[in-house]
Design a protein around this motif. Structure first.
Motif, PDB file in Angstrom:
ATOM      1  N   PHE A  94     -24.840  40.102 -18.139  1.00  0.00           N
ATOM      2  CA  PHE A  94     -25.044  40.140 -19.625  1.00  0.00           C
ATOM      3  C   PHE A  94     -24.092  39.155 -20.260  1.00  0.00           C
ATOM      4  N   ILE A  95     -22.800  39.344 -20.049  1.00  0.00           N
ATOM      5  CA  ILE A  95     -21.764  38.644 -20.719  1.00  0.00           C
ATOM      6  C   ILE A  95     -22.020  36.939 -20.517  1.00  0.00           C
ATOM      7  N   ALA A  96     -22.199  36.787 -19.155  1.00  0.00           N
ATOM      8  CA  ALA A  96     -22.221  35.363 -18.600  1.00  0.00           C
ATOM      9  C   ALA A  96     -23.496  34.685 -19.497  1.00  0.00           C
ATOM     10  N   VAL A  97     -24.831  35.444 -19.465  1.00  0.00           N
ATOM     11  CA  VAL A  97     -25.682  34.970 -20.119  1.00  0.00           C
ATOM     12  C   VAL A  97     -25.638  34.805 -21.499  1.00  0.00           C
ATOM     13  N   TRP A  98     -24.878  35.852 -22.000  1.00  0.00           N
ATOM     14  CA  TRP A  98     -24.878  35.569 -23.633  1.00  0.00           C
ATOM     15  C   TRP A  98     -23.906  34.588 -24.036  1.00  0.00           C
ATOM     16  N   PHE A  99     -22.853  34.320 -23.136  1.00  0.00           N
ATOM     17  CA  PHE A  99     -21.905  33.162 -23.553  1.00  0.00           C
ATOM     18  C   PHE A  99     -22.414  31.988 -23.513  1.00  0.00           C
ATOM     19  N   PHE A 100     -23.108  31.809 -22.265  1.00  0.00           N
ATOM     20  CA  PHE A 100     -23.953  30.670 -21.954  1.00  0.00           C
ATOM     21  C   PHE A 100     -24.721  30.165 -23.208  1.00  0.00           C
ATOM     22  N   GLY A 101     -25.498  31.158 -23.611  1.00  0.00           N
ATOM     23  CA  GLY A 101     -26.425  30.688 -24.863  1.00  0.00           C
ATOM     24  C   GLY A 101     -25.598  30.252 -25.969  1.00  0.00           C
ATOM     25  N   ASN A 102     -24.545  31.032 -26.338  1.00  0.00           N
ATOM     26  CA  ASN A 102     -23.899  30.430 -27.462  1.00  0.00           C
ATOM     27  C   ASN A 102     -23.043  29.367 -27.367  1.00  0.00           C
ATOM     28  N   ILE A 103     -22.508  28.930 -26.282  1.00  0.00           N
ATOM     29  CA  ILE A 103     -21.790  27.712 -25.794  1.00  0.00           C
ATOM     30  C   ILE A 103     -22.745  26.746 -25.798  1.00  0.00           C
ATOM     31  N   ALA A 104     -23.850  27.234 -25.256  1.00  0.00           N
ATOM     32  CA  ALA A 104     -24.944  25.934 -25.414  1.00  0.00           C
ATOM     33  C   ALA A 104     -25.272  25.320 -26.852  1.00  0.00           C
ATOM     34  N   ILE A 105     -25.340  26.230 -27.733  1.00  0.00           N
ATOM     35  CA  ILE A 105     -25.719  26.193 -29.231  1.00  0.00           C
ATOM     36  C   ILE A 105     -24.473  25.299 -29.572  1.00  0.00           C
ATOM     37  N   ALA A 106     -23.079  25.551 -29.260  1.00  0.00           N
ATOM     38  CA  ALA A 106     -21.998  24.970 -29.797  1.00  0.00           C
ATOM     39  C   ALA A 106     -22.058  23.662 -29.390  1.00  0.00           C
ATOM     40  N   VAL A 107     -22.389  23.245 -28.167  1.00  0.00           N
ATOM     41  CA  VAL A 107     -22.378  21.819 -27.602  1.00  0.00           C
ATOM     42  C   VAL A 107     -23.550  21.028 -28.064  1.00  0.00           C
ATOM     43  N   GLY A 108     -24.629  21.719 -28.757  1.00  0.00           N
ATOM     44  CA  GLY A 108     -25.675  20.903 -29.299  1.00  0.00           C
ATOM     45  C   GLY A 108     -27.052  20.852 -28.472  1.00  0.00           C
ATOM     46  N   LEU A 109     -27.101  21.958 -27.399  1.00  0.00           N
ATOM     47  CA  LEU A 109     -28.103  21.929 -26.391  1.00  0.00           C
ATOM     48  C   LEU A 109     -29.401  22.567 -27.255  1.00  0.00           C
ATOM     49  N   PRO A 110     -30.523  22.152 -27.244  1.00  0.00           N
ATOM     50  CA  PRO A 110     -31.821  22.363 -27.847  1.00  0.00           C
ATOM     51  C   PRO A 110     -32.519  23.912 -27.240  1.00  0.00           C
ATOM     52  N   LEU A 111     -31.597  24.917 -26.825  1.00  0.00           N
ATOM     53  CA  LEU A 111     -32.319  25.829 -26.160  1.00  0.00           C
ATOM     54  C   LEU A 111     -33.138  26.840 -27.087  1.00  0.00           C
ATOM     55  N   PHE A 112     -32.903  26.956 -28.263  1.00  0.00           N
ATOM     56  CA  PHE A 112     -33.494  27.743 -29.342  1.00  0.00           C
ATOM     57  C   PHE A 112     -34.550  27.005 -30.225  1.00  0.00           C
TER      58      PHE A 112
ATOM     59  N   GLU B 280     -22.496  61.812 -23.666  1.00  0.00           N
ATOM     60  CA  GLU B 280     -22.091  60.490 -23.884  1.00  0.00           C
ATOM     61  C   GLU B 280     -21.165  60.053 -22.723  1.00  0.00           C
ATOM     62  N   PRO B 281     -21.395  59.006 -22.042  1.00  0.00           N
ATOM     63  CA  PRO B 281     -20.566  58.530 -20.871  1.00  0.00           C
ATOM     64  C   PRO B 281     -19.202  58.328 -21.152  1.00  0.00           C
ATOM     65  N   PRO B 282     -17.966  58.414 -20.502  1.00  0.00           N
ATOM     66  CA  PRO B 282     -16.728  58.000 -20.838  1.00  0.00           C
ATOM     67  C   PRO B 282     -16.716  56.496 -21.036  1.00  0.00           C
ATOM     68  N   LEU B 283     -15.704  56.088 -22.042  1.00  0.00           N
ATOM     69  CA  LEU B 283     -15.555  54.600 -22.166  1.00  0.00           C
ATOM     70  C   LEU B 283     -14.875  53.910 -21.066  1.00  0.00           C
ATOM     71  N   LEU B 284     -15.634  52.844 -20.587  1.00  0.00           N
ATOM     72  CA  LEU B 284     -15.056  52.029 -19.486  1.00  0.00           C
ATOM     73  C   LEU B 284     -13.856  51.457 -20.010  1.00  0.00           C
ATOM     74  N   SER B 285     -12.727  51.142 -19.105  1.00  0.00           N
ATOM     75  CA  SER B 285     -11.752  50.284 -19.575  1.00  0.00           C
ATOM     76  C   SER B 285     -12.342  48.736 -19.494  1.00  0.00           C
ATOM     77  N   VAL B 286     -11.693  47.781 -20.072  1.00  0.00           N
ATOM     78  CA  VAL B 286     -12.091  46.385 -19.840  1.00  0.00           C
ATOM     79  C   VAL B 286     -12.168  45.871 -18.482  1.00  0.00           C
ATOM     80  N   GLY B 287     -11.337  46.487 -17.818  1.00  0.00           N
ATOM     81  CA  GLY B 287     -11.591  45.927 -16.146  1.00  0.00           C
ATOM     82  C   GLY B 287     -12.607  46.561 -15.456  1.00  0.00           C
ATOM     83  N   GLN B 288     -12.810  48.061 -15.858  1.00  0.00           N
ATOM     84  CA  GLN B 288     -14.057  48.771 -15.256  1.00  0.00           C
ATOM     85  C   GLN B 288     -15.389  48.114 -15.720  1.00  0.00           C
ATOM     86  N   ALA B 289     -15.452  47.781 -16.834  1.00  0.00           N
ATOM     87  CA  ALA B 289     -16.709  47.218 -17.583  1.00  0.00           C
ATOM     88  C   ALA B 289     -16.890  45.878 -16.685  1.00  0.00           C
ATOM     89  N   LEU B 290     -15.676  44.833 -16.632  1.00  0.00           N
ATOM     90  CA  LEU B 290     -16.087  43.564 -16.066  1.00  0.00           C
ATOM     91  C   LEU B 290     -16.276  43.754 -14.634  1.00  0.00           C
TER      92      LEU B 290
END
Length: 258
Positions: free
Chosen positions: A204-222, A186-196
Motif C-alpha cells: 500500500f505504501i509503495a503504491v501510494w508513494f509511487f503515485g504521489n512521486i509520479a505527480i511530483a515529477v509530472g507524469l500524467p497518471l491522473f 480494537e487491534p493493538p497498535l503496531l510499531s513502525v517496524g511491525q507495520a512495515l
C-alpha cells in the motif's frame, strides 16, 4: 444461565423445547449510514461549505472566502502584523474547501473509507484533534516546498493521507483483522517496524508513494490537471499519520504486546 442441552428435570417436552429454540431471533436492521458521528459531521461540513460557495455566495464573495480560508505560501514572506489573521487559521481551514464537485466527491469517498476506522478508534474529540494537526502538517510541507509561491491550496487530501498513514498502523494485515474477529476489540497498535514488516502495508505504501512521486515529477497518471495536485501536502499528511499516530491513539500501550 442454561447450558446448550437445555433445562433438566421437569420442564417442557423435548419437542416443544426444540421448536422454541429453533424459532428465529429477530435481527436488527443495519443502520442506513454505518459511519461514526465524527465522519458524518466532517462530510456534512465540507459538503455544506461547498454548497454555500456554489449556490449562495456571489462570485466576488466566493473568491474572498476562498482566499481567506485557503492556504497560500506567499502569506509567510510578508510581515504577519500587516495582514489579516488568515495566516493563523488557513493551515486548517483550507482542508474544508473544495474547488469542484469531482474534487469533493473523490475526497468524500476516501474520507468515509479511511476516516471511519480511525474515528471509531480515536473517538470524536481525538478525531477532530487529529484532523487539525494533520492538516497543519500537510500545509507545513507544502509551505516548505513552495515557499513564497502565490498559489492557493484547498482540499482535505492532506488530512485523508494522514488517515491512510494512521490506518497502516492498525487496520491492515490479516493478523489485525483476525484479532478483531476473534475478540471484537480494537487491534493493538503496531510499531513502525511491525507495520512495515506486513506485506499489505508495504505494498500500500509503495503504491501510494509511487503515485504521489509520479505527480511530483509530472507524469500524467491522473489525466489533465494532475499537475495542480498538492502531492507535497499528501506526503506531509501521510508521514504525520504513519509516524505520529501513537500520540493520538488511546490503545497505543498495546503496541508493546503486539
Amino acid at each position: 444461565m442454561q447450558d446448550e442441552a437445555g433445562p433438566r428435570g421437569e420442564g417442557r417436552p423435548n419437542e416443544e423445547w426444540n421448536a422454541a429454540a429453533a424459532e428465529p431471533t429477530p435481527s436488527r436492521e443495519p443502520p442506513i449510514f454505518n459511519l461514526p458521528t465524527g465522519v458524518l459531521v466532517a462530510l456534512a461540513l465540507i459538503c455544506g461549505i461547498y454548497l454555500l460557495q456554489r449556490f449562495v455566495l456571489s462570485g466576488a464573495a466566493n473568491q474572498l472566502f476562498a482566499v481567506e480560508l485557503g492556504f497560500s505560501p506567499v502569506r509567510y514572506i510578508y510581515p504577519l502584523s500587516e495582514q489579516s489573521l488568515a495566516w493563523a487559521w488557513s493551515p486548517v481551514t483550507y482542508s474544508l474547501l473544495h474547488g469542484s464537485f469531482e474534487h469533493l466527491a473523490f475526497n468524500s469517498l476516501w474520507l468515509a473509507a479511511f476516516g471511519t476506522p480511525v474515528c471509531r478508534r480515536l473517538g470524536e474529540v481525538r478525531f477532530v484533534l487529529f484532523w487539525i494537526v494533520s492538516s497543519i502538517a500537510a500545509a507545513l510541507l507544502h509551505l516548505v516546498v513552495n515557499w513564497g509561491e502565490p498559489s492557493l491550496m484547498i482540499g482535505a487530501s492532506g488530512v485523508i493521507s494522514a488517515l491512510m498513514g494512521a490506518a497502516c498502523r492498525f487496520a491492515f494485515g490479516e493478523r489485525q483483522r483476525n484479532f478483531t474477529r476473534m475478540t471484537g476489540l480494537e487491534p493493538p497498535l503496531l510499531s513502525v517496524g511491525q507495520a512495515l514488516a506486513d506485506r499489505t502495508v508495504r505494498v500500500f505504501i509503495a503504491v501510494w508513494f509511487f503515485g504521489n512521486i509520479a505527480i511530483a515529477v509530472g507524469l500524467p497518471l491522473f489525466g489533465a490537471g494532475s499537475e495542480s495536485i498538492a502531492w507535497d501536502a499528501h506526503i506531509g499528511g501521510f508521514l504525520l499519520g504513519f509516524f505520529c499516530f501513537s500520540f493520538f491513539d488511546p490503545y497505543s500501550r498495546r503496541a508493546t504486546r503486539a
